[in-house]
Enzyme design. Structure first.
Site, PDB file in Angstrom:
ATOM      1  N   TYR A  11       3.054   2.177   0.001  1.00 37.23           N
ATOM      2  CA  TYR A  11       2.775   1.659  -1.347  1.00 37.23           C
ATOM      3  C   TYR A  11       1.326   2.035  -1.738  1.00 37.23           C
ATOM      4  CZ  TYR A  11       1.833  -1.925  -4.982  1.00 37.23           C
ATOM      5  OH  TYR A  11       1.546  -2.523  -5.960  1.00 37.23           O
ATOM      6  N   ASP A  31       3.591  10.342   7.859  1.00 37.86           N
ATOM      7  CA  ASP A  31       4.109   9.011   7.842  1.00 37.86           C
ATOM      8  C   ASP A  31       5.350   9.094   8.615  1.00 37.86           C
ATOM      9  OD1 ASP A  31       3.946   6.765   5.406  1.00 37.86           O
ATOM     10  OD2 ASP A  31       5.466   6.401   6.734  1.00 37.86           O
ATOM     11  N   SER A  34       8.843   4.473   8.393  1.00 36.97           N
ATOM     12  CA  SER A  34       9.331   3.074   8.926  1.00 36.97           C
ATOM     13  C   SER A  34       9.503   2.106   7.796  1.00 36.97           C
ATOM     14  CB  SER A  34       8.530   2.445  10.260  1.00 36.97           C
ATOM     15  OG  SER A  34       7.249   2.355   9.692  1.00 36.97           O
ATOM     16  N   SER A 124      -7.858  -6.337   5.231  1.00 39.00           N
ATOM     17  CA  SER A 124      -7.375  -7.150   4.456  1.00 39.00           C
ATOM     18  C   SER A 124      -7.941  -8.569   4.197  1.00 39.00           C
ATOM     19  CB  SER A 124      -5.807  -7.636   4.998  1.00 39.00           C
ATOM     20  OG  SER A 124      -5.343  -8.793   4.352  1.00 39.00           O
ATOM     21  N   TYR A 148      -0.453 -10.238  12.519  1.00 41.37           N
ATOM     22  CA  TYR A 148      -0.614  -9.193  11.620  1.00 41.37           C
ATOM     23  C   TYR A 148      -2.285  -9.272  11.451  1.00 41.37           C
ATOM     24  CZ  TYR A 148      -1.639  -6.962   7.076  1.00 41.37           C
ATOM     25  OH  TYR A 148      -2.129  -6.348   6.336  1.00 41.37           O
ATOM     26  N   LYS A 152      -5.633  -6.778  12.402  1.00 41.71           N
ATOM     27  CA  LYS A 152      -6.683  -6.253  11.244  1.00 41.71           C
ATOM     28  C   LYS A 152      -8.192  -6.733  11.853  1.00 41.71           C
ATOM     29  CE  LYS A 152      -4.081  -4.085   8.176  1.00 41.71           C
ATOM     30  NZ  LYS A 152      -3.856  -2.479   8.291  1.00 41.71           N
ATOM     31  N   ASN A 178      -5.092  -8.743  -3.282  1.00 40.91           N
ATOM     32  CA  ASN A 178      -3.330  -8.652  -3.527  1.00 40.91           C
ATOM     33  C   ASN A 178      -3.075  -7.467  -4.351  1.00 40.91           C
ATOM     34  OD1 ASN A 178      -4.087 -11.387  -2.409  1.00 40.91           O
ATOM     35  ND2 ASN A 178      -1.977 -11.728  -2.476  1.00 40.91           N
ATOM     36  N   LEU A 199       4.986 -12.080  -3.904  1.00 45.80           N
ATOM     37  CA  LEU A 199       5.500 -12.561  -5.149  1.00 45.80           C
ATOM     38  C   LEU A 199       5.632 -11.445  -5.981  1.00 45.80           C
ATOM     39  CD1 LEU A 199       5.381 -15.000  -7.090  1.00 45.80           C
ATOM     40  CD2 LEU A 199       3.015 -14.416  -7.605  1.00 45.80           C
ATOM     41  N   ARG A 230      -4.648 -16.320  -6.348  1.00 45.66           N
ATOM     42  CA  ARG A 230      -4.875 -15.028  -5.632  1.00 45.66           C
ATOM     43  C   ARG A 230      -5.568 -14.140  -6.534  1.00 45.66           C
ATOM     44  NH1 ARG A 230      -3.257 -18.058  -2.496  1.00 45.66           N
ATOM     45  NH2 ARG A 230      -2.078 -17.953  -0.652  1.00 45.66           N
ATOM     46  N   GLY A 293       1.190 -21.882   6.095  1.00 47.52           N
ATOM     47  CA  GLY A 293      -0.006 -20.877   6.214  1.00 47.52           C
ATOM     48  C   GLY A 293      -0.879 -20.567   5.019  1.00 47.52           C
TER      49      GLY A 293
HETATM   50  P1  NAD Z   1       3.266   0.176   3.526  1.00 50.91           P
HETATM   51  O1  NAD Z   1       4.067  -0.483   4.618  1.00 50.91           O
HETATM   52  O2  NAD Z   1       4.134   0.722   2.169  1.00 50.91           O
HETATM   53  O3  NAD Z   1       2.752   1.434   4.032  1.00 50.91           O
HETATM   54  C1  NAD Z   1       2.466   1.947   5.271  1.00 50.91           C
HETATM   55  C2  NAD Z   1       3.147   3.117   5.789  1.00 50.91           C
HETATM   56  O4  NAD Z   1       2.762   3.298   7.010  1.00 50.91           O
HETATM   57  C3  NAD Z   1       4.677   3.054   5.563  1.00 50.91           C
HETATM   58  O5  NAD Z   1       4.759   4.110   4.740  1.00 50.91           O
HETATM   59  C4  NAD Z   1       5.065   2.894   7.125  1.00 50.91           C
HETATM   60  O6  NAD Z   1       6.346   4.207   6.948  1.00 50.91           O
HETATM   61  C5  NAD Z   1       4.107   3.871   7.460  1.00 50.91           C
HETATM   62  N1  NAD Z   1       3.719   3.802   8.938  1.00 50.91           N
HETATM   63  C6  NAD Z   1       3.742   2.637   9.797  1.00 50.91           C
HETATM   64  N2  NAD Z   1       3.440   2.545  10.955  1.00 50.91           N
HETATM   65  C7  NAD Z   1       3.343   4.071  11.324  1.00 50.91           C
HETATM   66  C8  NAD Z   1       3.203   4.800  12.415  1.00 50.91           C
HETATM   67  N3  NAD Z   1       3.007   4.183  13.465  1.00 50.91           N
HETATM   68  N4  NAD Z   1       3.250   6.194  12.319  1.00 50.91           N
HETATM   69  C9  NAD Z   1       3.224   6.496  10.939  1.00 50.91           C
HETATM   70  N5  NAD Z   1       3.669   6.023  10.003  1.00 50.91           N
HETATM   71  C10 NAD Z   1       3.545   4.597  10.121  1.00 50.91           C
HETATM   72  O7  NAD Z   1       2.213  -0.779   3.179  1.00 50.91           O
HETATM   73  P2  NAD Z   1       0.973  -0.818   2.273  1.00 50.91           P
HETATM   74  O8  NAD Z   1       1.222  -1.977   1.543  1.00 50.91           O
HETATM   75  O9  NAD Z   1       0.895   0.705   1.631  1.00 50.91           O
HETATM   76  O10 NAD Z   1      -0.334  -1.137   3.132  1.00 50.91           O
HETATM   77  C11 NAD Z   1      -1.012   0.057   3.654  1.00 50.91           C
HETATM   78  C12 NAD Z   1      -2.083  -0.702   4.526  1.00 50.91           C
HETATM   79  O11 NAD Z   1      -2.869  -1.643   3.651  1.00 50.91           O
HETATM   80  C13 NAD Z   1      -1.400  -1.208   5.626  1.00 50.91           C
HETATM   81  O12 NAD Z   1      -2.236  -1.095   6.883  1.00 50.91           O
HETATM   82  C14 NAD Z   1      -1.464  -2.886   5.409  1.00 50.91           C
HETATM   83  O13 NAD Z   1      -1.605  -3.687   6.506  1.00 50.91           O
HETATM   84  C15 NAD Z   1      -2.858  -2.934   4.335  1.00 50.91           C
HETATM   85  N6  NAD Z   1      -2.780  -3.852   3.451  1.00 50.91           N
HETATM   86  C16 NAD Z   1      -1.829  -4.146   2.488  1.00 50.91           C
HETATM   87  C17 NAD Z   1      -2.008  -5.155   1.694  1.00 50.91           C
HETATM   88  C18 NAD Z   1      -0.896  -5.343   0.662  1.00 50.91           C
HETATM   89  O14 NAD Z   1      -0.584  -6.522  -0.026  1.00 50.91           O
HETATM   90  N7  NAD Z   1       0.240  -4.497   0.305  1.00 50.91           N
HETATM   91  C19 NAD Z   1      -2.964  -5.869   1.642  1.00 50.91           C
HETATM   92  C20 NAD Z   1      -3.899  -5.866   2.637  1.00 50.91           C
HETATM   93  C21 NAD Z   1      -3.918  -4.829   3.467  1.00 50.91           C
HETATM   94  N1  UDP Z   2       4.646 -17.024  -3.830  1.00 50.75           N
HETATM   95  C1  UDP Z   2       5.594 -17.695  -4.458  1.00 50.75           C
HETATM   96  N2  UDP Z   2       6.952 -17.479  -4.227  1.00 50.75           N
HETATM   97  C2  UDP Z   2       7.203 -16.248  -3.583  1.00 50.75           C
HETATM   98  C3  UDP Z   2       6.404 -15.434  -2.814  1.00 50.75           C
HETATM   99  C4  UDP Z   2       4.789 -15.813  -3.086  1.00 50.75           C
HETATM  100  O1  UDP Z   2       5.272 -19.013  -4.988  1.00 50.75           O
HETATM  101  O2  UDP Z   2       8.406 -15.964  -3.428  1.00 50.75           O
HETATM  102  C5  UDP Z   2       3.244 -17.592  -3.892  1.00 50.75           C
HETATM  103  C6  UDP Z   2       2.237 -17.535  -2.579  1.00 50.75           C
HETATM  104  O3  UDP Z   2       2.774 -18.987  -2.143  1.00 50.75           O
HETATM  105  C7  UDP Z   2       0.986 -17.409  -2.872  1.00 50.75           C
HETATM  106  C8  UDP Z   2       1.104 -16.532  -3.847  1.00 50.75           C
HETATM  107  O4  UDP Z   2       2.488 -16.244  -4.515  1.00 50.75           O
HETATM  108  O5  UDP Z   2       0.397 -18.327  -3.658  1.00 50.75           O
HETATM  109  C9  UDP Z   2       0.973 -14.974  -3.264  1.00 50.75           C
HETATM  110  O6  UDP Z   2       1.663 -14.708  -2.361  1.00 50.75           O
HETATM  111  P1  UDP Z   2       2.005 -13.298  -1.662  1.00 50.75           P
HETATM  112  O7  UDP Z   2       2.898 -13.445  -0.566  1.00 50.75           O
HETATM  113  O8  UDP Z   2       2.108 -12.342  -2.520  1.00 50.75           O
HETATM  114  O9  UDP Z   2       0.387 -13.054  -1.166  1.00 50.75           O
HETATM  115  P2  UDP Z   2      -0.458 -13.580  -0.112  1.00 50.75           P
HETATM  116  O10 UDP Z   2       0.172 -15.088   0.302  1.00 50.75           O
HETATM  117  O11 UDP Z   2      -0.200 -12.845   1.306  1.00 50.75           O
HETATM  118  O12 UDP Z   2      -1.946 -13.624  -0.615  1.00 50.75           O
END
Ligand code: NAD
Ligand code: UDP
Length: 334
Positions: A11, A31, A34, A124, A148, A152, A178, A199, A230, A293
């Site tokens: 993403y 990538d 997965s 994160s 998780y 990090k 977020n 969400l 958030r 949590g």
């Molecule tokens: P995502 O799952 O969409 O993207 C991660 C990508 O990495 C995927 O395409 C997956 O196929 C690939 N991948 C996973 N393990 C792998 C491996 N061992 N080898 C090769 N490819 C692998 O997630 P995202 O939302 O794009 O997040 C990207 C990064 O940002 C992640 O490290 C995630 O923990 C971090 N992050 C995401 C969020 C969020 O809300 N989306 C918030 C904070 C941090």
């Molecule tokens: N949330 C909700 N319903 C859902 C998913 C999330 O009410 O189906 C709420 C959750 O309790 C939080 C906010 O939306 O207050 C953002 O949640 P999300 O899981 O997107 O992000 P995070 O909690 O990891 O910040």
């Protein structure tokens, strides 16, 4: 400059690849799909009208990483690859520690070997645990509540130790708040196969009728309307934050941590109402119990990233809701 992007089909990675290409960086992407689909690679090319080298493979495969660094002159790395589902990490901790830690250690070892010591890492806001006050600054105390988050935090520690051992490294630890929204083309975005945990992906599925209503987890939080607050940031803004971070990493050394958020908190009900009014669609919801949590509120102090990276999010909640809906409708019709 050539940037190696791990997890580039994901993403945030896919949107960052688009921004990198638009800013005339060359990219090499890995990538293992997965948690993403193959066609994302073609969509990045379609949006940018640019080509790049792609490897299907696993970042835990050290021999493959060495091959990639041998075949391509890499200047810096953006490391997105990793598993990210909080609930799954609680039930499968070893899978999370293995994938997130082993991939990172292998990557850092290979980078060291090839003398490429510049990296931006996806951390994160989860590493702040339950903050004592708001907005959250980078020097707040850190804690985690699930495997998780612990991966990090452990990687942040590894990166800090690495810099202490060798000051030639240049490291940006990016703590995302977020991310929501999608590219305005509607070609890439977040579209989980399973029932979404987060969400906005959940709201998107309700909006197109794949799920019948949203469960709102609690309305008795200490927030303006009782629902959780958030800091939602448009994924394209977040991707642009990576360009700023990589510019900084390329021209300096150090190990620095930056919040990537907007500084504004919205509640669950704020998001639902905005989504309904921007897209003229109804999101039926039910208030249910709190999700274990969850914290009341979480939003960034974005001052440091503005000052040191020159990064400021520019897209608003309306853009986030419009682009999310555009993406889900478009992907449904494909
Ligand atoms: P995502 O799952 O969409 O993207 C991660 C990508 O990495 C995927 O395409 C997956 O196929 C690939 N991948 C996973 N393990 C792998 C491996 N061992 N080898 C090769 N490819 C692998 O997630 P995202 O939302 O794009 O997040 C990207 C990064 O940002 C992640 O490290 C995630 O923990 C971090 N992050 C995401 C969020 C969020 O809300 N989306 C918030 C904070 C941090
Ligand atoms: N949330 C909700 N319903 C859902 C998913 C999330 O009410 O189906 C709420 C959750 O309790 C939080 C906010 O939306 O207050 C953002 O949640 P999300 O899981 O997107 O992000 P995070 O909690 O990891 O910040």
């Amino acid at each position: 400059m050539r940037i190696f992007v791990t997890g580039g089909a994901g993403y945030i990675g896919s949107h960052t690849c688009v921004e990198l290409l638009n800013n005339n960086y060359e990219i090499v992407v890995i990538d293992n799909f997965s948690n993403s689909k193959r066609d994302v690679i073609d969509k990045i090319k379609e949006i940018t009208k640019k080509d790049f080298v792609f490897y299907e493979g696993d970042v835990t495969d050290k021999a493959l990483l060495s091959k990639i660094f041998k075949e391509n002159k890499i200047d810096a790395v953006i490391h997105f690859a990793g598993f990210k589902a909080v609930g799954e990490s609680v039930s499968k901790p070893l899978m999370y520690y293995h994938n997130n830690l082993e991939s990172t250690i292998n990557l850092l070892e290979v980078m060291n070997e090839f003398d490429v010591k510049k990296i931006a890492f996806s951390s994160s806001a989860t590493v702040y645990g339950k903050p004592d006050s708001l907005p959250i600054k980078e020097d707040f105390k850190l804690s985690t509540t699930n495997p998780y988050g612990t991966t990090k935090l452990m990687i942040e520690m590894i990166l800090n130790d690495l810099y202490k051992s060798d000051n030639e490294w240049s490291i940006a630890i990016l703590r995302y708040f977020n991310p929501i929204g999608a590219h305005e083309s509607g070609l890439i975005g977040e579209n989980p196969n399973d029932i979404p945990n987060n969400l906005m992906p959940y709201i998107m599925k309700v909006a197109v009728g794949e799920l019948d209503h949203l469960n709102i987890f609690g309305n008795d939080y200490d927030t303006h309307d009782g629902t959780g607050v958030r800091d939602y940031i448009h994924v394209v803004d977040l991707a642009k934050g990576h360009i700023k971070a990589i510019e900084k990493v390329l021209k300096s050394t150090g190990c620095d941590t930056y919040n990537l958020g907007t500084g504004t908190g919205y509640s669950v009900l704020d998001i639902v109402k905005a989504f309904e009014s921007v897209n003229n669609v109804k999101i039926p919801y039910e208030i249910v119990g709190r999700r274990p949590g969850d914290i009341d509120a979480c939003y960034a102090d974005p001052t440091k990233s503005l000052k040191l990276l020159g990064f400021k999010a520019t897209k608003n909640l309306e853009d986030m809701c419009k682009d999310s809906y555009n993406f889900v409708r478009r992907s449904k019709h494909e």
